[in-house]
Each structure stands twice: as structure tokens, then as C-alpha cells.
Design a protein around this motif. Structure first.
Motif, PDB file in Angstrom:
ATOM      1  N   GLU A 109       2.870   7.182  -7.300  1.00  0.00           N
ATOM      2  CA  GLU A 109       3.337   8.517  -7.714  1.00  0.00           C
ATOM      3  C   GLU A 109       4.479   8.402  -8.734  1.00  0.00           C
ATOM      4  O   GLU A 109       4.517   9.126  -9.725  1.00  0.00           O
ATOM      5  CB  GLU A 109       3.788   9.339  -6.500  1.00  0.00           C
ATOM      6  CG  GLU A 109       2.615   9.896  -5.723  1.00  0.00           C
ATOM      7  CD  GLU A 109       2.966  10.304  -4.298  1.00  0.00           C
ATOM      8  OE1 GLU A 109       4.165  10.421  -3.975  1.00  0.00           O
ATOM      9  OE2 GLU A 109       2.023  10.477  -3.499  1.00  0.00           O
ATOM     10  N   ASP A 149       0.850  -1.203   0.000  1.00  0.00           N
ATOM     11  CA  ASP A 149       0.000   0.000   0.000  1.00  0.00           C
ATOM     12  C   ASP A 149       0.882   1.249   0.000  1.00  0.00           C
ATOM     13  O   ASP A 149       0.666   2.172   0.763  1.00  0.00           O
ATOM     14  CB  ASP A 149      -0.986  -0.005   1.171  1.00  0.00           C
ATOM     15  CG  ASP A 149      -0.286  -0.014   2.515  1.00  0.00           C
ATOM     16  OD1 ASP A 149       0.947  -0.209   2.545  1.00  0.00           O
ATOM     17  OD2 ASP A 149      -0.975   0.190   3.533  1.00  0.00           O
ATOM     18  N   GLU A 192       1.864   4.532  -1.493  1.00  0.00           N
ATOM     19  CA  GLU A 192       1.369   5.615  -2.351  1.00  0.00           C
ATOM     20  C   GLU A 192       2.484   6.145  -3.266  1.00  0.00           C
ATOM     21  O   GLU A 192       2.259   6.498  -4.424  1.00  0.00           O
ATOM     22  CB  GLU A 192       0.839   6.730  -1.436  1.00  0.00           C
ATOM     23  CG  GLU A 192       0.049   7.829  -2.140  1.00  0.00           C
ATOM     24  CD  GLU A 192      -1.111   7.311  -2.993  1.00  0.00           C
ATOM     25  OE1 GLU A 192      -1.309   7.870  -4.086  1.00  0.00           O
ATOM     26  OE2 GLU A 192      -1.788   6.339  -2.586  1.00  0.00           O
ATOM     27  N   ASP A 193       3.737   6.153  -2.731  1.00  0.00           N
ATOM     28  CA  ASP A 193       4.849   6.716  -3.527  1.00  0.00           C
ATOM     29  C   ASP A 193       5.134   5.894  -4.787  1.00  0.00           C
ATOM     30  O   ASP A 193       5.633   6.420  -5.779  1.00  0.00           O
ATOM     31  CB  ASP A 193       6.120   6.873  -2.676  1.00  0.00           C
ATOM     32  CG  ASP A 193       6.552   5.577  -1.995  1.00  0.00           C
ATOM     33  OD1 ASP A 193       5.679   4.769  -1.620  1.00  0.00           O
ATOM     34  OD2 ASP A 193       7.766   5.364  -1.851  1.00  0.00           O
ATOM     35  N   SER A 231      -4.468  -0.848  -4.171  1.00  0.00           N
ATOM     36  CA  SER A 231      -3.390  -1.361  -3.319  1.00  0.00           C
ATOM     37  C   SER A 231      -3.770  -2.695  -2.696  1.00  0.00           C
ATOM     38  O   SER A 231      -4.952  -3.061  -2.668  1.00  0.00           O
ATOM     39  CB  SER A 231      -3.124  -0.376  -2.174  1.00  0.00           C
ATOM     40  OG  SER A 231      -2.774   0.871  -2.691  1.00  0.00           O
TER      41      SER A 231
END
Ligand SMILES: Cc1cc2nc3c(=O)[nH]c(=O)nc-3n(C[C@H](O)[C@H](O)[C@H](O)COP(=O)(O)O)c2cc1C
Length: 188
Positions: free
Chosen positions: A136, A130, A132-133, A160
């Protein structure tokens, strides 16, 4: 309305594949004609950084990218899909993107009209963790592609904690959002 789905996962019937099918289903029930390309099934070379690049945005290498350039050029919308591999997009997806260097040069170095139809594009991705980067990282690469192909970044869907093959089927919320993304793209 022609919508082209591009799957960068090598796993047929895997999470990215299923999610992409849902987006295309949403688009198709709203009247769009859809097509899915699986990059892993195409035979194409990675970018060779040729010194003698053509000035028309077409790569000099004659392989399956030839048909893909045409399909992307003419699509009204593109859905680009890749799983997260080592914190970024898959090798298959990156290999395709690098082959757009000729188009990038035409547009941003030679300042010429590429002839690519103005279009919308969405990015969808799945990861086991999980982080997030990771999404990104992937998004920033994909945004470069979308700029080169004259596509507005019109939507995204990131899921995720999906690791096992077809595990995405247990994530009803993601499947629903994928369908809705397709509906939105088909509406233009
Ligand atoms: C080579 C490889 C690298 C991976 N790297 C990551 C990673 O960096 N972060 C992560 O969250 N998941 C990673 N995963 C897990 C995949 O993102 C996850 O299993 C995903 O659901 C695969 O989607 P698919 O079924 O469409 O191929 C990796 C899987 C593979 C095979």
C-alpha cells in the motif's frame, strides 16, 4: 503499441526482473513492441531541488534521465516494477520518481499541458514478507508518478513471501498473472 518496462531492482535476474520480463513477454506475444530499462544501470542524480527549474517539464540536470523522460513520454503503456525495500519502493525507483518533480510542477503548479501521451500504467512488486501495508505504501507513491506522467493506473501485481534470488520461479501463479497483465496492457 510501445510498452516500456522499468525495473527498480538492483538484482539482475532477481524476482522483480523475472516478473517484469513475464509481463513484457505477455505484451510482446500480443503484438506490442517492448523495451526494458534497468534503473540501476543508468547514471543519474537524485533530485537537487533546483531553484531555477525549467518551465518545460525537463529537469536541468543533464544525465541518463534525459533519455528516460523521452521514452516514458512516448510510451503507450508503462510497467513500473520495484521490490519492497524497508516497507516501500527501492531507492533506485524513488530516485527516478523524484526527478519527475519538474513535470509535476509543470502540470499542477503552472497548469500547462506536459505533452505526455495519455497512457496506461501498471505497478508490480515483490516482497519477502506478507505485509499488505508495504504494498500500500509503495502503491501510493507510484500513483503520484503515474498521475504526473499522464498514465491511468491500469493494473498491479503484488507477490509476497518471495525472498531468495529467482525464488519467484516457484510461484507459478504470480508468473501467470504477470503474463496476463502484459496481455491486458497490449490489448489497450
Ligand atoms: C535493502 C532491502 C530491504 C528489504 N526490505 C524488505 C521489507 O521491508 N519487507 C519485505 O517484505 N521484504 C524486504 N526485502 C526483501 C525483498 O523485498 C525481497 O527479497 C524481494 O524478493 C527482492 O526482489 P528482487 O529479487 O527483485 O530484488 C528487502 C530486501 C533488501 C535487499
Amino acid at each position: 503499441m510501445k510498452i516500456l518496462g522499468i525495473n527498480g531492482s538492483p538484482r539482475i535476474g532477481g524476482n522483480t526482473d523475472i516478473l517484469l520480463d513475464k509481463v513484457l513477454e505477455g505484451a510482446s506475444v500480443n503484438g506490442a513492441s517492448t523495451e526494458k530499462i534497468v534503473l540501476n544501470k543508468l547514471k543519474f542524480s537524485p533530485c537537487q531541488e533546483c531553484e531555477d527549474m525549467r518551465d518545460d517539464g525537463e529537469c536541468i540536470i543533464k544525465d541518463d534521465m534525459r533519455q528516460l523522460y523521452r521514452k516514458i513520454k512516448d510510451a503507450d503503456a508503462v510497467v513500473f516494477a520495484s521490490p519492497i525495500f524497508f516497507g516501500s519502493i527501492s531507492a533506485q525507483a524513488k530516485k527516478m520518481i523524484d526527478r519527475f518533480q519538474c513535470l509535476w510542477r509543470l502540470k499542477y503548479i503552472l497548469n500547462k499541458d506536459t505533452g505526455y501521451k495519455k497512457k496506461k500504467a501498471a505497478f508490480i512488486s515483490v516482497e519477502g514478507s506478507d505485509r499488505e501495508d508495504f504494498f500500500e505504501n509503495a502503491r501510493s507513491i507510484v500513483k503520484n508518478l503515474f498521475a504526473a506522467i499522464n498514465a491511468e493506473y491500469a493494473g498491479e501485481l503484488f507477490c509476497s513471501k518471495v525472498d531468495e534470488k529467482a525464488g519467484i520461479l516457484k510461484h507459478a501463479g504470480c508468473l501467470e498473472k504477470a503474463f496476463e497483465l502484459g496481455v491486458k496492457l497490449a490489448r489497450g
